[in-house]
Design a protein around this motif. Sequence first.
Motif, PDB file in Angstrom:
ATOM      1  N   GLY A  49      -2.454   7.980  17.444  1.00 33.70           N
ATOM      2  CA  GLY A  49      -3.350   7.527  16.380  1.00 33.70           C
ATOM      3  C   GLY A  49      -4.125   6.319  16.833  1.00 33.70           C
ATOM      4  O   GLY A  49      -3.631   5.501  17.604  1.00 33.70           O
ATOM      5  N   ASP A  50      -5.325   6.213  16.340  1.00 30.50           N
ATOM      6  CA  ASP A  50      -6.171   5.082  16.678  1.00 30.50           C
ATOM      7  C   ASP A  50      -5.482   3.753  16.427  1.00 30.50           C
ATOM      8  O   ASP A  50      -4.589   3.658  15.599  1.00 30.50           O
ATOM      9  N   VAL A  51      -5.970   2.752  17.101  1.00 33.65           N
ATOM     10  CA  VAL A  51      -5.567   1.391  16.779  1.00 33.65           C
ATOM     11  C   VAL A  51      -5.815   1.176  15.278  1.00 33.65           C
ATOM     12  O   VAL A  51      -6.868   1.537  14.770  1.00 33.65           O
ATOM     13  N   PHE A  58       0.846  -1.192   0.000  1.00 32.83           N
ATOM     14  CA  PHE A  58       0.000   0.000   0.000  1.00 32.83           C
ATOM     15  C   PHE A  58       0.883   1.245   0.000  1.00 32.83           C
ATOM     16  O   PHE A  58       2.088   1.150   0.242  1.00 32.83           O
ATOM     17  N   ALA A  59       0.275   2.355  -0.281  1.00 34.85           N
ATOM     18  CA  ALA A  59       1.001   3.622  -0.188  1.00 34.85           C
ATOM     19  C   ALA A  59       0.684   4.251   1.158  1.00 34.85           C
ATOM     20  O   ALA A  59      -0.401   4.051   1.700  1.00 34.85           O
ATOM     21  N   LEU A  60       1.631   5.001   1.709  1.00 32.94           N
ATOM     22  CA  LEU A  60       1.372   5.667   2.983  1.00 32.94           C
ATOM     23  C   LEU A  60       0.253   6.684   2.816  1.00 32.94           C
ATOM     24  O   LEU A  60       0.158   7.341   1.782  1.00 32.94           O
ATOM     25  N   THR A  61      -0.552   6.804   3.830  1.00 31.62           N
ATOM     26  CA  THR A  61      -1.596   7.837   3.785  1.00 31.62           C
ATOM     27  C   THR A  61      -0.943   9.204   3.995  1.00 31.62           C
ATOM     28  O   THR A  61       0.204   9.298   4.456  1.00 31.62           O
ATOM     29  N   GLY A  73      -2.006   2.775  11.539  1.00 31.85           N
ATOM     30  CA  GLY A  73      -0.768   2.589  10.788  1.00 31.85           C
ATOM     31  C   GLY A  73       0.452   3.241  11.413  1.00 31.85           C
ATOM     32  O   GLY A  73       1.347   3.709  10.720  1.00 31.85           O
ATOM     33  N   LYS A  74       0.512   3.202  12.740  1.00 34.06           N
ATOM     34  CA  LYS A  74       1.657   3.790  13.425  1.00 34.06           C
ATOM     35  C   LYS A  74       2.911   2.936  13.262  1.00 34.06           C
ATOM     36  O   LYS A  74       4.018   3.452  13.181  1.00 34.06           O
ATOM     37  N   THR A  75       2.688   1.610  13.237  1.00 32.22           N
ATOM     38  CA  THR A  75       3.845   0.710  13.238  1.00 32.22           C
ATOM     39  C   THR A  75       4.735   0.912  12.008  1.00 32.22           C
ATOM     40  O   THR A  75       5.963   0.914  12.116  1.00 32.22           O
TER      41      THR A  75
END
Length: 693
Positions: free
Chosen positions: A293-295, A264-267, A298-300
């Motif tokens: 950021g919410d669960v 995927f591409a980063l948001t 895509g923080k990881t």
Amino acid sequence: MRPQSLFPLFAKIDRLPGIGPRTLALIAKVAGERPLDLMWHRPTGLIDRRHTGSTAEAEAGQIATLVVEVVEHRPGGGARTPYKIECRDGAGEIDLVYFNAKADWLWKTFPPHERVAVSGRVDRYRDRLQMVHPDEAVPADRLDEIARLEPVYPLTAGLTGRTLARALAAILQDLPTLPEWLDPALKAREGWPDWAAAVRALHAPAQGADLLPQAPARARLAYDELLANQVALAVVRAKLRRRRGRSTAATGALRRRVEGALPFALTGAQQSALADIDADMAGELRMVRLLQGDVGSGKTVVALLAMLAAVEAGRQAALLAPTEILARQHLATLAPLAARAGVAIDLLTGRDAVNRRTAVLLGLADGTLPLVVGTHALLQDDVRFQDLALAVIDEQHRFGVDQRLALTEKGTAVDILAMTATPIPRTLQMSAYGDMDVSAIREKPPGRTPVDTRAIPMERLEEVVDGLARHLATGAKAFWVCPRVEDGGDLGGLTDATGRAATLASRFGARVGLVHGRMATADKDAVMTAFADGDVDVLVATTVVEVGVNVPSATLMVIEHAERFGLAQLHQLRGRVGRGADKSVCLLLYQPPVSDTMRQRLTTIRDTDDGFAIAEADLALRGAGDMLGVKQSGLPDFRMADLPAHTELLAVAHDDARVLLANDPDLTGKRGEAVRTLLYLWERDAAIRYLGS
Ligand code: ADP
Ligand code: MG
């Protein structure tokens, strides 16, 4: 060391007159067992006994304080007819009425023909005035002992307001003399009282307005607390930043390979968070940034790309996770991606075999292992890095300041990237995160189907279990969460979860697994693993902790007693499903009757999927003090400050703390010394260790 002047406040209240072990236990239950705790135990109401005068002026339903002469005792006959004491004054008559009172006490308190002062609610019964169980009764010459304005405190069964008031009076009489830590200009502008006067005024409200957050005494004490909070945060921040940072300049070489490998591409939100991080890491100051950021936002991935920047600069990065399960899961996510970039990554937990552990330690020490994921085991002394550049701390609120610092001490000018999945309303961020820079990911990756959320009364449990059966039949998995029992919950909700697991097992057999906080880590892990990729299809769990994992095939979340969870918690739990493209369902089982607030909460969670919006709603609905799961969010538990009522004071305290520390970084000046006392008083003294070192 805590200043000596504060010692009495930190002692135990059983040293006060009239407080035995039983009273101590009761007071401890509502307030705490130190004078300090009692001091912060605010009255929540006010009884006005100022209405005095004669019986002729007394009105039914009103609280009155009267001086009357005892005429005659009329002992009652049995439970139905109470004991009456006829009294009169120049203007009329009134009966004092007692149910089940001891006669000898009544004779002693109300000797015939003597004048007594009584205070209580006046009623009319068959055309006679009466006062049932007067709150106060003393000989007339001691009328002054009856407080005309009586503060009302939150109490508990067995504890009377009078006992509490007596203990408090003893404390208030002996308040220590403390140096003034307030900025004189601010104090004058706000018209705030001195500290001791404020504490006394807090417990001596004269009118309803004195009970409000804006009352000067209360506002001053709230400010004290907020200032202590802000100074403590600023001290830690200064400690982290004191040494210059090192510029970690990324080349982008490794990162490009990983980004190319992502499906995927980063948001946009991820990109802008990453840009913040890059700028910090390349800069000369140390990074202290929080990624919120919410669960599932895509923080990881963002963390991994940040870690690769360190590797590109020839340095190392570590990711610290609060539990072994989470650490393993992070490794499982990161390892394949790191492999694409040809970067080695490994795991360090408390349960590694000696050989493996030795190998990891060697790799970290000689730099051949540039990336590591681990638990608290990373903080141990024998863990050394060749050149640690970046510490990523997941679920940052689960670690203490010391632990966060311990990791950064393992390198030179280590940058910190903290992560949290608990959005906190903007107005409160300052009190929770102080001076951390915040990057927020508010946008979810595309392609997520919103979780279908429904509130269902408990009486439809059977239908829900049938639904679960149909769900399992499709090959999908499910979470079933039971709450912690908040009240008297020695078992921490264990029985709930155990009981539920048993009922479900009677229908679904070994496909039901149970995890709770009291299990040994190894057992917990075994169940979790079986749920993630084994025979367990329904995971019954007690707390958020245990479900802090990613199981994409789990698409049903049942939350039992949803009314007992805070909004933020509900939202987090729900975040465990809906991680794939498949439609997910979240069922909120609640026990009627539900209060209006509760109903609003259930509606909010059903209609909103934005964690930030939910946090704002939670705050608006209940106030910060009541946000369930505050501890989990990392928000401090304020005693005098009431957010949002004191949000403006928080902003003032924030600036005040900054200016103070800029002028007096080690708090050694006159005001600085006083502020140290403030930190001890508000138990934020852990920060003091970081001063001047
Ligand atoms: P968080 O750590 O914030 O809870 P994760 O980083 O675990 O979230 O991401 C959740 C899921 O979303 C992962 O499976 C991840 O691969 C995926 N993901 C992350 N970023 C994107 C994106 N930009 N587009 C699509 N999917 C993404
Ligand atoms: Mg995560």
